[in-house]
Design a protein around this motif. Structure first.
Motif, PDB file in Angstrom:
ATOM      1  N   ASN A  40      17.448  61.476 -51.497  1.00 34.27           N
ATOM      2  CA  ASN A  40      18.724  61.241 -52.158  1.00 34.27           C
ATOM      3  C   ASN A  40      19.314  62.513 -52.765  1.00 34.27           C
ATOM      4  OD1 ASN A  40      20.627  59.174 -52.734  1.00 34.27           O
ATOM      5  ND2 ASN A  40      20.160  59.561 -54.882  1.00 34.27           N
ATOM      6  N   THR A  46      22.023  56.717 -52.532  1.00 33.59           N
ATOM      7  CA  THR A  46      22.070  55.599 -53.467  1.00 33.59           C
ATOM      8  C   THR A  46      22.579  56.109 -54.804  1.00 33.59           C
ATOM      9  OG1 THR A  46      20.719  54.063 -54.781  1.00 33.59           O
ATOM     10  CG2 THR A  46      19.573  55.974 -53.889  1.00 33.59           C
ATOM     11  N   THR A  49      19.762  57.172 -58.989  1.00 28.79           N
ATOM     12  CA  THR A  49      19.027  58.417 -58.735  1.00 28.79           C
ATOM     13  C   THR A  49      17.951  58.684 -59.791  1.00 28.79           C
ATOM     14  OG1 THR A  49      20.691  59.618 -59.975  1.00 28.79           O
ATOM     15  CG2 THR A  49      21.001  59.498 -57.590  1.00 28.79           C
ATOM     16  N   CYS A  86      19.417  52.234 -48.431  1.00 30.63           N
ATOM     17  CA  CYS A  86      18.182  53.009 -48.452  1.00 30.63           C
ATOM     18  C   CYS A  86      16.960  52.085 -48.490  1.00 30.63           C
ATOM     19  CB  CYS A  86      18.196  54.071 -49.538  1.00 30.63           C
ATOM     20  SG  CYS A  86      18.300  53.429 -51.169  1.00 30.63           S
TER      21      CYS A  86
END
Ligand code: SAH
Length: 242
Positions: A40, A46, A49, A86
């Motif tokens: 990420n 996404t 985090t 994800c």
């Protein structure tokens, strides 16, 4: 800092969900999450985090469906996680049951590519698919072939129904994650339910720690074969919802 096994275990325990997971599935979920958090940093996959957010909004929010999925389909089952992003909620369903086959579908190749990397070494029966639900629903190999479909944050309910129901066998289930304010979508989904022969059979309320707004896992059963005309061409379900 990286997401710790102890924090994950403690979080599941606090929610009464620890017993729903085989003990050896937990380290693989933590390893998956650490890798995804790393991806990420470069790919921006996404919005969650931070470790604690990832734990709560991805891992725990997905984990609430584990007992439900087992109740609905206790034997070895073929699932598809529609619009997996994800990997959530699909990877949690895959980790929780070594006999559950989970296909992780997303139309964005950079997401499924990162997922492929994160899945390595997990031992789960999970595999990625890059493509659109509308195309998959017209593929004779995939149409009416699945026992279960999960969908979280993919689209409004009538759209999700058109994506998911063609893929399910008669008697299979869609589990759709809803926030309380999305429940009004149920009314607008009546036409789609009739046309696609689905029926809402369960609403499982739950809440995430620290958040007052309740959430619901909405379960739709497929009652009969999907008419040939559905799903419509790519983009039509979301532009002109049933
Ligand atoms: N389920 C994940 C991701 C939600 S974002 C989570 O809850 O975190 C919605 C995802 O669905 C995006 O990654 C998007 O690419 C995918 N998506 C939306 N429409 C789709 C379609 N018709 N077919 C396949 N994937 C789709």
């Amino acid at each position: 800092m990286s997401l710790s096994f102890e924090r994950f275990q403690e979080t599941l325990q606090g929610a009464g969900l620890l017993g729903a997971f085989p003990p050896d599935s937990l380290p693989s979920l933590v390893q998956f999450s650490q890798k995804m958090l790393d991806w990420n940093k470069s790919l921006n996959l996404t919005r969650w985090t931070q470790d604690e957010d990832f734990l709560r909004y991805h891992l725990l929010d997905s984990a609430y469906a584990v007992p439900l999925a087992k109740d609905l389909l206790p034997g070895p089952a073929r699932w598809l996680d529609l619009g997996t992003g994800c990997g959530f909620p699909g990877v949690v369903l895959a980790a929780a049951d070594p006999h559950r086959e989970v296909a992780l579908l997303d139309s964005v190749a950079k997401k499924t590519k990162a997922l492929d990397d994160c899945l390595q070494g997990t031992g789960w029966k999970a595999q990625t698919l890059t493509g659109r639900a509308e195309d998959l629903g017209r593929d004779p190999m995939a149409r009416e072939a699945l026992d279960g479909v999960s969908a979280r944050a993919v689209a409004d309910l009538p759209v999700v129904l058109e994506y998911a129901l063609p893929l399910l066998r008669v008697g299979g289930y869609l589990v759709n994650w809803m926030t309380a304010d999305q429940l009004s979508e149920e009314a607008s989904a009546q036409g789609a339910l009739e046309t696609l022969q689905g029926r809402i059979v369960q609403r499982v309320p739950y809440s995430l720690p620290g958040l007052s707004q309740p959430r619901v896992l909405l379960v739709v059963e497929k009652l009969g074969k999907t008419p040939e005309a559905f799903p419509r061409a790519v983009g039509v379900p979301s532009k002109k919802p049933l």
